[in-house]
Design a protein around this motif. Sequence first.
Motif, PDB file in Angstrom:
ATOM      1  N   UNK A 222       0.754  -1.170  -0.528  1.00 41.03           N
ATOM      2  CA  UNK A 222       0.054   0.034  -0.419  1.00 41.03           C
ATOM      3  C   UNK A 222       0.922   1.246   0.095  1.00 41.03           C
ATOM      4  N   UNK A 223       0.657   2.426  -1.278  1.00 45.81           N
ATOM      5  CA  UNK A 223       1.567   2.852  -1.293  1.00 45.81           C
ATOM      6  C   UNK A 223       0.533   4.057  -1.141  1.00 45.81           C
ATOM      7  N   UNK A 224      -0.285   4.765  -1.039  1.00 39.14           N
ATOM      8  CA  UNK A 224      -1.588   5.967  -1.487  1.00 39.14           C
ATOM      9  C   UNK A 224      -1.695   6.743   0.158  1.00 39.14           C
ATOM     10  N   UNK A 225      -1.341   7.545  -0.263  1.00 38.55           N
ATOM     11  CA  UNK A 225      -0.740   8.777   0.973  1.00 38.55           C
ATOM     12  C   UNK A 225      -3.099   8.821   1.014  1.00 38.55           C
ATOM     13  N   UNK A 226      -3.317   9.147   3.034  1.00 39.15           N
ATOM     14  CA  UNK A 226      -3.960   8.968   3.099  1.00 39.15           C
ATOM     15  C   UNK A 226      -5.146  10.128   2.587  1.00 39.15           C
ATOM     16  N   UNK A 227      -4.345  11.052   2.451  1.00 42.09           N
ATOM     17  CA  UNK A 227      -5.103  12.595   2.264  1.00 42.09           C
ATOM     18  C   UNK A 227      -5.478  12.700   0.426  1.00 42.09           C
ATOM     19  N   UNK A 228      -5.039  11.453  -0.345  1.00 41.63           N
ATOM     20  CA  UNK A 228      -5.456  11.208  -1.646  1.00 41.63           C
ATOM     21  C   UNK A 228      -6.251  10.302  -1.386  1.00 41.63           C
ATOM     22  N   UNK A 229      -6.393   9.829  -0.403  1.00 41.26           N
ATOM     23  CA  UNK A 229      -7.491   8.069  -0.804  1.00 41.26           C
ATOM     24  C   UNK A 229      -8.825   8.536  -0.607  1.00 41.26           C
ATOM     25  N   UNK A 230      -9.332  10.218  -0.306  1.00 44.25           N
ATOM     26  CA  UNK A 230     -10.535  10.824   0.023  1.00 44.25           C
ATOM     27  C   UNK A 230     -10.954  11.175  -1.256  1.00 44.25           C
ATOM     28  N   UNK A 231     -10.094  11.976  -1.936  1.00 42.25           N
ATOM     29  CA  UNK A 231     -10.366  11.808  -3.199  1.00 42.25           C
ATOM     30  C   UNK A 231     -10.350  10.594  -4.549  1.00 42.25           C
ATOM     31  N   UNK A 232      -9.752   9.737  -3.996  1.00 45.09           N
ATOM     32  CA  UNK A 232     -10.488   8.912  -5.105  1.00 45.09           C
ATOM     33  C   UNK A 232     -12.115   8.621  -6.063  1.00 45.09           C
ATOM     34  N   UNK A 233     -11.895   8.327  -7.211  1.00 46.55           N
ATOM     35  CA  UNK A 233     -11.991   8.149  -7.110  1.00 46.55           C
ATOM     36  C   UNK A 233     -13.730   6.928  -6.839  1.00 46.55           C
ATOM     37  N   UNK A 234     -15.180   6.845  -6.969  1.00 52.01           N
ATOM     38  CA  UNK A 234     -16.153   6.238  -5.898  1.00 52.01           C
ATOM     39  C   UNK A 234     -15.650   4.818  -6.633  1.00 52.01           C
ATOM     40  N   UNK A 235     -15.506   4.078  -7.467  1.00 57.55           N
ATOM     41  CA  UNK A 235     -14.805   3.275  -7.984  1.00 57.55           C
ATOM     42  C   UNK A 235     -13.631   2.176  -6.287  1.00 57.55           C
ATOM     43  N   UNK A 236     -12.823   2.727  -7.005  1.00 58.04           N
ATOM     44  CA  UNK A 236     -11.922   2.739  -5.695  1.00 58.04           C
ATOM     45  C   UNK A 236     -12.334   2.208  -4.091  1.00 58.04           C
ATOM     46  N   UNK A 237     -13.130   2.980  -3.511  1.00 61.93           N
ATOM     47  CA  UNK A 237     -13.480   3.232  -2.841  1.00 61.93           C
ATOM     48  C   UNK A 237     -14.666   1.820  -2.153  1.00 61.93           C
TER      49      UNK A 237
END
Length: 310
Positions: free
Chosen positions: A209-224
């Motif tokens: 896992x290498x995604x910054x916590x702040x970036x996770x919030x901005x990911x498209x709906x599919x990724x959630x």
Amino acid sequence: MKKCMLNEAVNDLRTIGDMLRWSVSCFAAADLHYGHGTDNPWDEAIQLIFPTLYLPLEISDIVFSARLTYSERQSIVDRVEHRINDHIPVAYLTNKAWFCGYEFYVDERVLIPRSPIAELITQKFSGILNKEPECVLDMCTGSGCIAIVCALVFPHATVDAVDISRDALAVANKNIDMYDLKKRVTPIYSDLFDELPIKQYDLIVTNPPYVDVDIIKELPKEYHHEPILGFLGGDHGLTLLFRILNNVAQYLNINGILVCEVGNSMNALITSNPDIPFNWIELDNGGGGVFFLTRNQIINMKNKEKIIEN
């Protein structure tokens, strides 16, 4: 879904070709994000419709004129509706994903396979390895796709597949069984190296896992719809990577190689560790943020205290 007229689709679209054309139109008109194995509405529709009908992806166009039963049409329409309205990735609707040309079972317990490391595996890590590995470690294995394909391209190798998620290991086990690789691919529960007995590997591959916590919030709906554990890399997305770099040398044999994907955290890694000679790999098929290091390079970095522990 008004534009796609679901009831009309079930009643009036009779052939595979009809349903394919309609699905592509629906996807093109919708606010969808691609990136889980496809990058366009046509491929998205193919990967939804054919598995729904238990057909292979590679098939003659002659089947496009084949008529569908009512239940088959209903199944396709239901999945198109979920894809558009709920933004569920197609791979979770069909429980099928492809990696290096091989099919894998996936569900929402694991990330959908899409690592650019696939290109390196199909090339047998040409230019990186001097000889075929006998002992391989896949750290953060998820669905087990990297571990399994490594075992398939290196038929004399044994592969350990490590993950902290027991749910992910259950999916990996399912895929290991599917390819009849229980004798050569071993799933192991461990928080990175913490519970892993020390042994030496010729090759360690990791896509942590290498995604910054702040970036996770901005990911498209599919990724959630994917497990957040598979994304969360801490501050700057590098927390787990530094843990790996500070422990991996003792698990590599004298000529051992670490191959690692850090994706969009590549710039943060270079900025925080400008003196580390990461060997960044240029990929022909797109994607980036993949590097390799030799055991000696890792030991030299540790001796010079160059690895910043975030």
